[in-house]
Scaffold this active site. Sequence first.
Site, mmCIF file in Angstrom:
data_model
loop_
_atom_site.group_PDB
_atom_site.id
_atom_site.type_symbol
_atom_site.label_atom_id
_atom_site.label_comp_id
_atom_site.label_asym_id
_atom_site.label_seq_id
_atom_site.Cartn_x
_atom_site.Cartn_y
_atom_site.Cartn_z
ATOM 1 N N SER A 126 0.837 -1.196 0.000
ATOM 2 C CA SER A 126 0.000 0.000 0.000
ATOM 3 C C SER A 126 0.871 1.245 0.000
ATOM 4 C CB SER A 126 -0.854 -0.030 1.273
ATOM 5 O OG SER A 126 -1.416 1.234 1.516
ATOM 6 N N TYR A 150 -1.790 -0.999 10.793
ATOM 7 C CA TYR A 150 -2.022 -1.542 9.446
ATOM 8 C C TYR A 150 -0.808 -1.276 8.555
ATOM 9 C CZ TYR A 150 -3.612 -1.768 4.616
ATOM 10 O OH TYR A 150 -3.701 -2.048 3.276
ATOM 11 N N LYS A 154 2.109 -3.911 6.830
ATOM 12 C CA LYS A 154 2.504 -3.994 5.415
ATOM 13 C C LYS A 154 4.014 -3.800 5.265
ATOM 14 C CE LYS A 154 -1.398 -4.845 3.407
ATOM 15 N NZ LYS A 154 -1.628 -6.110 2.708
HETATM 16 P P1 NAD Z 1 -11.045 -7.202 1.019
HETATM 17 O O1 NAD Z 1 -11.319 -7.181 2.487
HETATM 18 O O2 NAD Z 1 -12.172 -6.925 0.097
HETATM 19 O O3 NAD Z 1 -10.389 -8.593 0.609
HETATM 20 C C1 NAD Z 1 -9.566 -9.341 1.488
HETATM 21 C C2 NAD Z 1 -10.029 -10.774 1.445
HETATM 22 O O4 NAD Z 1 -9.204 -11.551 2.311
HETATM 23 C C3 NAD Z 1 -11.470 -10.956 1.924
HETATM 24 O O5 NAD Z 1 -12.182 -11.759 0.991
HETATM 25 C C4 NAD Z 1 -11.338 -11.674 3.275
HETATM 26 O O6 NAD Z 1 -12.426 -12.544 3.532
HETATM 27 C C5 NAD Z 1 -10.025 -12.410 3.092
HETATM 28 N N1 NAD Z 1 -9.274 -12.674 4.330
HETATM 29 C C6 NAD Z 1 -9.026 -11.823 5.345
HETATM 30 N N2 NAD Z 1 -8.272 -12.430 6.288
HETATM 31 C C7 NAD Z 1 -8.035 -13.689 5.820
HETATM 32 C C8 NAD Z 1 -7.311 -14.796 6.341
HETATM 33 N N3 NAD Z 1 -6.688 -14.718 7.511
HETATM 34 N N4 NAD Z 1 -7.255 -15.945 5.626
HETATM 35 C C9 NAD Z 1 -7.889 -16.016 4.409
HETATM 36 N N5 NAD Z 1 -8.610 -15.009 3.898
HETATM 37 C C10 NAD Z 1 -8.665 -13.853 4.581
HETATM 38 O O7 NAD Z 1 -9.835 -6.170 0.754
HETATM 39 P P2 NAD Z 1 -9.278 -5.604 -0.609
HETATM 40 O O8 NAD Z 1 -9.631 -4.148 -0.698
HETATM 41 O O9 NAD Z 1 -9.603 -6.491 -1.732
HETATM 42 O O10 NAD Z 1 -7.721 -5.654 -0.294
HETATM 43 C C11 NAD Z 1 -6.898 -6.738 -0.702
HETATM 44 C C12 NAD Z 1 -5.480 -6.487 -0.252
HETATM 45 O O11 NAD Z 1 -5.016 -5.242 -0.789
HETATM 46 C C13 NAD Z 1 -5.306 -6.396 1.263
HETATM 47 O O12 NAD Z 1 -4.099 -7.042 1.615
HETATM 48 C C14 NAD Z 1 -5.187 -4.899 1.509
HETATM 49 O O13 NAD Z 1 -4.444 -4.613 2.655
HETATM 50 C C15 NAD Z 1 -4.482 -4.435 0.245
HETATM 51 N N6 NAD Z 1 -4.732 -3.017 -0.064
HETATM 52 C C16 NAD Z 1 -6.033 -2.590 -0.223
HETATM 53 C C17 NAD Z 1 -6.261 -1.238 -0.476
HETATM 54 C C18 NAD Z 1 -7.669 -0.714 -0.621
HETATM 55 O O14 NAD Z 1 -7.872 0.514 -0.536
HETATM 56 N N7 NAD Z 1 -8.675 -1.547 -0.870
HETATM 57 C C19 NAD Z 1 -5.191 -0.318 -0.584
HETATM 58 C C20 NAD Z 1 -3.896 -0.808 -0.444
HETATM 59 C C21 NAD Z 1 -3.677 -2.166 -0.184
HETATM 60 N N1 UFG Z 2 -12.636 11.559 2.794
HETATM 61 C C1 UFG Z 2 -13.646 12.461 3.058
HETATM 62 N N2 UFG Z 2 -14.829 11.961 3.535
HETATM 63 C C2 UFG Z 2 -15.027 10.617 3.758
HETATM 64 C C3 UFG Z 2 -13.986 9.704 3.475
HETATM 65 C C4 UFG Z 2 -12.785 10.228 2.994
HETATM 66 O O1 UFG Z 2 -13.503 13.664 2.878
HETATM 67 O O2 UFG Z 2 -16.115 10.239 4.217
HETATM 68 C C5 UFG Z 2 -11.361 12.085 2.278
HETATM 69 C C6 UFG Z 2 -10.195 11.771 3.200
HETATM 70 O O3 UFG Z 2 -10.085 12.751 4.197
HETATM 71 C C7 UFG Z 2 -9.035 11.763 2.212
HETATM 72 C C8 UFG Z 2 -9.674 11.262 0.901
HETATM 73 O O4 UFG Z 2 -11.072 11.454 1.061
HETATM 74 O O5 UFG Z 2 -8.583 13.060 2.023
HETATM 75 C C9 UFG Z 2 -9.408 9.784 0.648
HETATM 76 O O6 UFG Z 2 -9.743 9.051 1.808
HETATM 77 P P1 UFG Z 2 -9.826 7.457 1.837
HETATM 78 O O7 UFG Z 2 -10.170 7.064 3.221
HETATM 79 O O8 UFG Z 2 -10.694 6.981 0.735
HETATM 80 O O9 UFG Z 2 -8.348 7.020 1.447
HETATM 81 P P2 UFG Z 2 -6.961 7.317 2.207
HETATM 82 O O10 UFG Z 2 -6.058 7.933 1.188
HETATM 83 O O11 UFG Z 2 -7.152 8.038 3.465
HETATM 84 O O12 UFG Z 2 -6.509 5.833 2.587
HETATM 85 C C10 UFG Z 2 -6.304 4.851 1.613
HETATM 86 C C11 UFG Z 2 -6.654 3.462 2.166
HETATM 87 C C12 UFG Z 2 -5.729 3.092 3.268
HETATM 88 C C13 UFG Z 2 -4.307 3.221 2.836
HETATM 89 C C14 UFG Z 2 -4.044 4.593 2.253
HETATM 90 C C15 UFG Z 2 -2.680 4.676 1.642
HETATM 91 O O13 UFG Z 2 -7.981 3.451 2.639
HETATM 92 O O14 UFG Z 2 -5.944 1.739 3.619
HETATM 93 O O15 UFG Z 2 -4.976 4.880 1.212
HETATM 94 O O16 UFG Z 2 -2.407 5.906 1.119
HETATM 95 F F1 UFG Z 2 -3.499 3.045 3.893
#
Ligand code: NAD
Ligand code: UFG
Length: 337
Positions: A126, A150, A154
């Site tokens: 991330s 978190y 990572k």
């Molecule tokens: P998500 O929660 O939709 O998907 C994660 C999946 O992993 C889910 O289906 C959940 O049931 C499964 N899971 C959780 N713990 C588990 C375990 N111990 N064993 C097996 N399965 C398990 O999340 P996502 O948004 O698809 O994110 C996927 C990956 O990308 C994560 O590692 C997350 O940290 C990373 N990531 C996500 C974002 C984002 O904004 N969505 C940003 C940066 C990184």
């Molecule tokens: N925001 C609002 N209102 C809301 C939600 C978000 O104004 O209800 C704003 C936040 O303040 C921020 C922007 O929208 O300025 C984006 O916010 P998000 O929560 O969508 O995303 P972030 O960039 O804060 O965080 C995301 C992921 C995290 C990850 C991070 C890495 O959610 O898991 O990017 O940069 F760690």
Amino acid sequence: MGMKVLVTGGCGYIGSHTSVALLQAGFAVVLFDNLSNSTSAVLGPIARLGGPKVTLVQGDVRQPDDLAQVFADHRFDAVIHFAGLKAVSESVQVPLNYYEHNVSGTLQLLRAMDVAGVRRLVFSSSATVYAEDAACPLNESAALDATNPYGRSKLMCEQLLCDVQAADPRWQVAVLRYFNPVGAHPSGEMGELPIGVPQNLMPMITQATKGLRPHLSIFGDDYPTPDGTAVRDYIHVQDLAAGHVAALAYMAHQDKGLTVNLGTGRGVSVKEMIDTFERVNAVQVPYRWAARRAGDVAVRFADVGLAQQLMGWRAQLSLDEMCRDAWRWQTTGAGAP
Ligand code: NAD
Ligand code: UFG
């Protein structure tokens, strides 16, 4: 190609879209998920959109027996590791859960892969691993630091993956640092299923517009940005999915790993996102101005040059498409709770 990939967390938001992209690229896919934040119902859309070479194994990456079983039952060419927990605020409340799922889960997975002789991995990292004061656009050699459990989980995973590759050159790891994934499959059949009140901007916009939340709060109007709202690098989940296929192709051809950002390289403010969403979908987003959210940085966007240079990958889809597809999912897909 006839290659088979294990996709941990494959039923989740990014995993489901990536699985469709893998199937379309000719891979067979085994989803491995404990369904803690997803449902097995996504298997239907994945097979409909990608093809039938997909199966689901219910299991947990923290459980060595579950992992041993799936590696005994299948011969994999590579693993994509999405499984884990991802909510920043929750990670502050229950850090042990985050270290257990994210760090211990990754360790167990690496052990099982090593025993099975499968040493090619794509890892979900991330943008949160970059230090808060690192200059934008963020390139991959910017200073690393994390400010919450978190992010630290990572960063720890990245470090242990680095050590494992240094110790044994048979390992190839693609570390993909995602910026802000948004949007949904254009079919409207798959998307994000946030549990409870969404923390992220796009699901909050779609739910508030649908009337499921009273309004969207815009956190902060006094950032040092052109319109005073914070700037992020939003990337369509379909582009992100394609990035994983590109990473597997890179490792197959170059025989080595890499660490790259996956973003668009373009910063978009909260207000610009709302304005675009309203224009593209001909709706009004009910919003109110609110104080800054603790822990937010003003501006964060990627330098995407390295991903293009190494993998020949770059994001193709526009902000309009992100807004259109997110709204289609909210209104016509299973996205509406
Ligand atoms: P998500 O929660 O939709 O998907 C994660 C999946 O992993 C889910 O289906 C959940 O049931 C499964 N899971 C959780 N713990 C588990 C375990 N111990 N064993 C097996 N399965 C398990 O999340 P996502 O948004 O698809 O994110 C996927 C990956 O990308 C994560 O590692 C997350 O940290 C990373 N990531 C996500 C974002 C984002 O904004 N969505 C940003 C940066 C990184
Ligand atoms: N925001 C609002 N209102 C809301 C939600 C978000 O104004 O209800 C704003 C936040 O303040 C921020 C922007 O929208 O300025 C984006 O916010 P998000 O929560 O969508 O995303 P972030 O960039 O804060 O965080 C995301 C992921 C995290 C990850 C991070 C890495 O959610 O898991 O990017 O940069 F760690």
